[in-house]
Design a protein around this motif. Sequence first.
Motif, mmCIF file in Angstrom:
data_model
loop_
_atom_site.group_PDB
_atom_site.id
_atom_site.type_symbol
_atom_site.label_atom_id
_atom_site.label_comp_id
_atom_site.label_asym_id
_atom_site.label_seq_id
_atom_site.Cartn_x
_atom_site.Cartn_y
_atom_site.Cartn_z
ATOM 1 N N THR A 1 1.569 15.213 4.949
ATOM 2 C CA THR A 1 1.872 14.424 3.784
ATOM 3 C C THR A 1 3.419 14.593 3.586
ATOM 4 O OG1 THR A 1 -0.192 14.391 2.751
ATOM 5 C CG2 THR A 1 1.753 14.118 1.295
ATOM 6 N N GLY A 2 3.836 15.832 3.849
ATOM 7 C CA GLY A 2 5.147 16.360 3.835
ATOM 8 C C GLY A 2 6.107 15.670 4.572
ATOM 9 N N VAL A 3 5.496 15.288 5.833
ATOM 10 C CA VAL A 3 6.311 14.348 7.009
ATOM 11 C C VAL A 3 6.831 13.155 6.421
ATOM 12 C CG1 VAL A 3 6.110 13.816 9.340
ATOM 13 C CG2 VAL A 3 5.414 16.007 8.713
ATOM 14 N N VAL A 4 5.518 12.758 5.677
ATOM 15 C CA VAL A 4 5.787 11.199 4.948
ATOM 16 C C VAL A 4 6.922 11.099 4.034
ATOM 17 C CG1 VAL A 4 4.926 9.509 3.184
ATOM 18 C CG2 VAL A 4 3.155 10.730 4.861
ATOM 19 N N GLY A 5 7.320 12.095 3.212
ATOM 20 C CA GLY A 5 8.343 12.304 2.656
ATOM 21 C C GLY A 5 9.564 12.564 3.228
ATOM 22 N N GLY B 1 0.735 -1.121 -0.025
ATOM 23 C CA GLY B 1 -0.035 0.016 0.074
ATOM 24 C C GLY B 1 0.812 1.228 -0.003
ATOM 25 N N VAL B 2 2.038 1.089 -0.107
ATOM 26 C CA VAL B 2 2.895 2.356 -0.117
ATOM 27 C C VAL B 2 2.688 3.433 -1.080
ATOM 28 C CG1 VAL B 2 4.609 1.397 -1.734
ATOM 29 C CG2 VAL B 2 5.259 3.217 -0.279
ATOM 30 N N ASN B 3 2.201 3.015 -2.358
ATOM 31 C CA ASN B 3 2.078 3.993 -3.357
ATOM 32 C C ASN B 3 0.441 4.538 -3.151
ATOM 33 O OD1 ASN B 3 4.235 4.596 -4.901
ATOM 34 N ND2 ASN B 3 4.053 2.826 -5.758
ATOM 35 N N ALA B 4 -0.527 3.660 -2.514
ATOM 36 C CA ALA B 4 -1.753 4.208 -1.902
ATOM 37 C C ALA B 4 -1.457 5.576 -1.121
ATOM 38 C CB ALA B 4 -2.672 3.242 -1.328
ATOM 39 N N ILE B 5 -0.550 5.274 -0.182
ATOM 40 C CA ILE B 5 -0.134 6.410 0.772
ATOM 41 C C ILE B 5 0.221 7.769 0.125
ATOM 42 C CG2 ILE B 5 1.186 6.909 2.722
ATOM 43 C CD1 ILE B 5 -0.917 4.965 3.531
ATOM 44 N N LEU B 6 1.394 7.289 -1.001
ATOM 45 C CA LEU B 6 2.181 8.486 -1.641
ATOM 46 C C LEU B 6 1.035 9.121 -2.609
ATOM 47 C CD1 LEU B 6 5.364 6.638 -2.668
ATOM 48 C CD2 LEU B 6 4.997 8.314 -0.751
ATOM 49 N N TYR B 7 0.181 8.363 -3.178
ATOM 50 C CA TYR B 7 -0.703 9.201 -3.901
ATOM 51 C C TYR B 7 -1.957 9.937 -3.504
ATOM 52 C CZ TYR B 7 1.671 6.551 -7.836
ATOM 53 O OH TYR B 7 2.677 5.967 -8.436
ATOM 54 N N TYR B 8 -2.530 9.260 -2.433
ATOM 55 C CA TYR B 8 -3.785 9.713 -1.777
ATOM 56 C C TYR B 8 -3.403 10.271 -0.380
ATOM 57 C CZ TYR B 8 -5.349 7.141 -5.832
ATOM 58 O OH TYR B 8 -5.599 6.864 -7.272
ATOM 59 N N ALA B 9 -2.078 10.594 0.235
ATOM 60 C CA ALA B 9 -1.919 10.875 1.383
ATOM 61 C C ALA B 9 -2.768 12.210 1.890
ATOM 62 C CB ALA B 9 -0.497 11.309 1.583
ATOM 63 N N PRO B 10 -3.152 13.118 1.087
ATOM 64 C CA PRO B 10 -3.850 14.119 1.690
ATOM 65 C C PRO B 10 -5.240 13.754 1.989
ATOM 66 C CG PRO B 10 -2.517 14.838 0.061
ATOM 67 C CD PRO B 10 -2.324 13.408 0.046
ATOM 68 N N SER B 11 -5.850 13.002 1.011
ATOM 69 C CA SER B 11 -7.100 12.372 1.284
ATOM 70 C C SER B 11 -7.116 11.389 2.555
ATOM 71 C CB SER B 11 -7.749 11.684 0.037
ATOM 72 O OG SER B 11 -7.781 12.651 -0.892
ATOM 73 N N ILE B 12 -5.988 10.686 2.802
ATOM 74 C CA ILE B 12 -6.050 9.699 3.815
ATOM 75 C C ILE B 12 -5.999 10.626 5.211
ATOM 76 C CG2 ILE B 12 -4.779 7.904 4.881
ATOM 77 C CD1 ILE B 12 -4.090 7.019 2.155
ATOM 78 N N PHE B 13 -5.100 11.550 4.958
ATOM 79 C CA PHE B 13 -5.172 12.248 6.496
ATOM 80 C C PHE B 13 -6.091 13.141 6.631
ATOM 81 C CE2 PHE B 13 -0.432 11.941 5.500
ATOM 82 C CZ PHE B 13 -0.063 11.519 6.778
ATOM 83 N N ALA B 14 -7.022 13.703 5.607
ATOM 84 C CA ALA B 14 -8.264 14.121 5.830
ATOM 85 C C ALA B 14 -9.416 13.287 6.473
ATOM 86 C CB ALA B 14 -8.861 14.793 4.483
ATOM 87 N N TRP C 1 3.130 7.623 9.362
ATOM 88 C CA TRP C 1 4.499 8.337 9.136
ATOM 89 C C TRP C 1 5.489 6.960 9.541
ATOM 90 C CZ3 TRP C 1 2.765 12.834 12.665
ATOM 91 C CH2 TRP C 1 2.068 13.709 11.612
ATOM 92 N N VAL C 2 5.063 6.286 10.580
ATOM 93 C CA VAL C 2 6.157 4.891 11.020
ATOM 94 C C VAL C 2 5.812 4.068 9.803
ATOM 95 C CG1 VAL C 2 6.026 2.886 12.566
ATOM 96 C CG2 VAL C 2 5.569 5.195 13.413
ATOM 97 N N PHE C 3 4.953 3.732 9.172
ATOM 98 C CA PHE C 3 4.718 2.857 8.029
ATOM 99 C C PHE C 3 5.628 3.380 6.900
ATOM 100 C CE2 PHE C 3 3.226 2.595 3.556
ATOM 101 C CZ PHE C 3 3.001 1.405 3.566
ATOM 102 N N ALA C 4 5.744 4.826 6.700
ATOM 103 C CA ALA C 4 6.611 5.358 5.516
ATOM 104 C C ALA C 4 8.025 5.050 6.002
ATOM 105 C CB ALA C 4 6.485 6.886 5.489
ATOM 106 N N MET C 5 8.479 4.848 7.295
ATOM 107 C CA MET C 5 9.951 4.744 7.734
ATOM 108 C C MET C 5 10.239 3.190 7.311
ATOM 109 S SD MET C 5 10.077 7.041 11.103
ATOM 110 C CE MET C 5 11.683 6.721 11.284
ATOM 111 N N ALA C 6 9.077 2.283 7.977
ATOM 112 C CA ALA C 6 9.427 0.833 7.613
ATOM 113 C C ALA C 6 9.373 0.669 6.262
ATOM 114 C CB ALA C 6 8.132 0.204 8.241
ATOM 115 N N PHE C 7 8.839 1.134 5.378
ATOM 116 C CA PHE C 7 9.135 0.971 3.914
ATOM 117 C C PHE C 7 10.399 1.518 3.274
ATOM 118 C CE2 PHE C 7 8.611 1.697 -0.491
ATOM 119 C CZ PHE C 7 8.172 0.786 -1.021
ATOM 120 N N GLY C 8 10.674 2.630 3.897
ATOM 121 C CA GLY C 8 12.093 3.181 3.406
ATOM 122 C C GLY C 8 13.425 2.641 3.780
#
Length: 550
Positions: free
Chosen positions: A349-353, A321-334, A417-424
Amino acid sequence: MAGGIPLSTSRRRLLAGESGWKGLVRNRRIFAIAIFASLGGLLYGYNQGVFSGVLGMNNFDTRMASVVNDPTKKGWFVSILELGAWFGVLITGYWADKLSRKYTIELAVVVFCIGVIVQTAAKGPQSIYGGRFVTGMGVGSLSMAVPLYNAELAPPEVRGSLVALQQLAITFGIMISFWIDYGTNFIGGSGSTQSEAAWRIPLALQLVPALILGAGILFMPFSPRWLINQGRDDEALAVLSKARGLSSDDELVQIEFLEIKAQFLFEKEISTVKFPDYQDGSFGSNVKLTFFSYLSLLTNPTLFRRILVGTLTMFFQQWTGVNAILYYAPSIFANLGLAGGNTTDLLATGVVGIAMFLATIPAVIYVDQVGRKPVLVSGAFLMGACHLIVAVLTGLYHDSWSRYSHPAGWAASALVWVFAMAFGYSWGPCAWVIVAEIFPLSVRGKGLSIAASSNWMNNFIVGQVTPDMITHLGFGTFVFFGVFSLMGGFFIMFFVPETKGVTLEEMEEVFGVTGQNLAVEDAQRLDAIHRRIGLVTDEAPLEVKGKFDE
């Protein structure tokens, strides 16, 4: 190797010096070229991230309402780029051999820029659709051509570090795209008064690094391996000499030149032995050679197992689901109830990056020490846990957290954000490491192209289905990706062997010998070529010096 001492693994190591960052400093010309070529990786990462912020901008939503307000069409809006990239990857191998690596990068940049211009000037959804597909072709081609170019220019002792550099460029591109979206979102205000420039500028900014790469690559050297494949040996030797900062008759340059020459002769002999009837150089014969080479990956059991490992590793990478997070992060955070409206969503979303970029740094340093499996398994289980906990929090509190900073909303956001770190630190870099090292030399390029196409096709599917999943499944979307993340971890644990420190000859034993031992046969053939051109001697190591002075 039949008692002989390969200069490529003994004498060259004495001459080449250290690997890692110290090796990069010593090979500073190649380091500089690789940094420049990695602008292609930055384009890839930037393009991945930039559209997520654009999708949430008020002015873009108003202009493209017929698509943005329909989850299915919105999925096509995002995922059509991956469809173009899948196509671009599949044709890159041919053009890289036909035009050269650097001219393939140039062609990819031209295609990329055409797509970006169409998107930036878009008046309606049709231009976004067409522009993103064309841009995707360029991105897909760059994602394969740039690492290939860097790898073929790099001396062996720093090749791994340059792969790390490419991955860092990708995550850096993702990171800066999120923050550029956040900054341009304020142009004209973030509400109904927002200017069109808010979304056109971040799209257009892709042209800056692309044009720099396109202009600069013309002044970069050709790949020495491609030159040798074209029979341009003198030019290849000159490129190696200049790249290493040594004279053309230097022993280290001569050894590396002969290593490349040996690999070319090896591939030529493999083709002649396997397909003697298709060596006349005609178009029809070349098509048949390509077909039968790919067919061998499916008909040979041990190769087919490696194809399964490569394609399924890329399958599970995307279905975390990493690219689901990257593409739709603002919608997800909303949807997770953050206060502050679209501006806060973009900030989150910027913190994800940032999280993904920083987590990639230790991964590329320690993966050779820790091993591939522990890194991939731990990352998969951590990502799965993050998804499932977010699903629980969403299921329990989504009716009450609304838009006013509910603690559970912030907790869920932190887990993203932890998910993003785990993928990274895990599946981002290590999945590519796995697929790059499991194939025998004679079919490595073709096997890697199939694995890469799996990556882009599954990327396309994820982008296509995610909006409908968010609309109709709600927190079930996180359950879905969480289960697939855990499945990926179990797949690596039980079906993928550890490849850390495994040589080409040993890889066949790791995957199980079935019928012909292709790795051993490849090694024996390569050994014979080494002896024929002078890369292997039966003399003692200290007596090797001076061989190239004859």
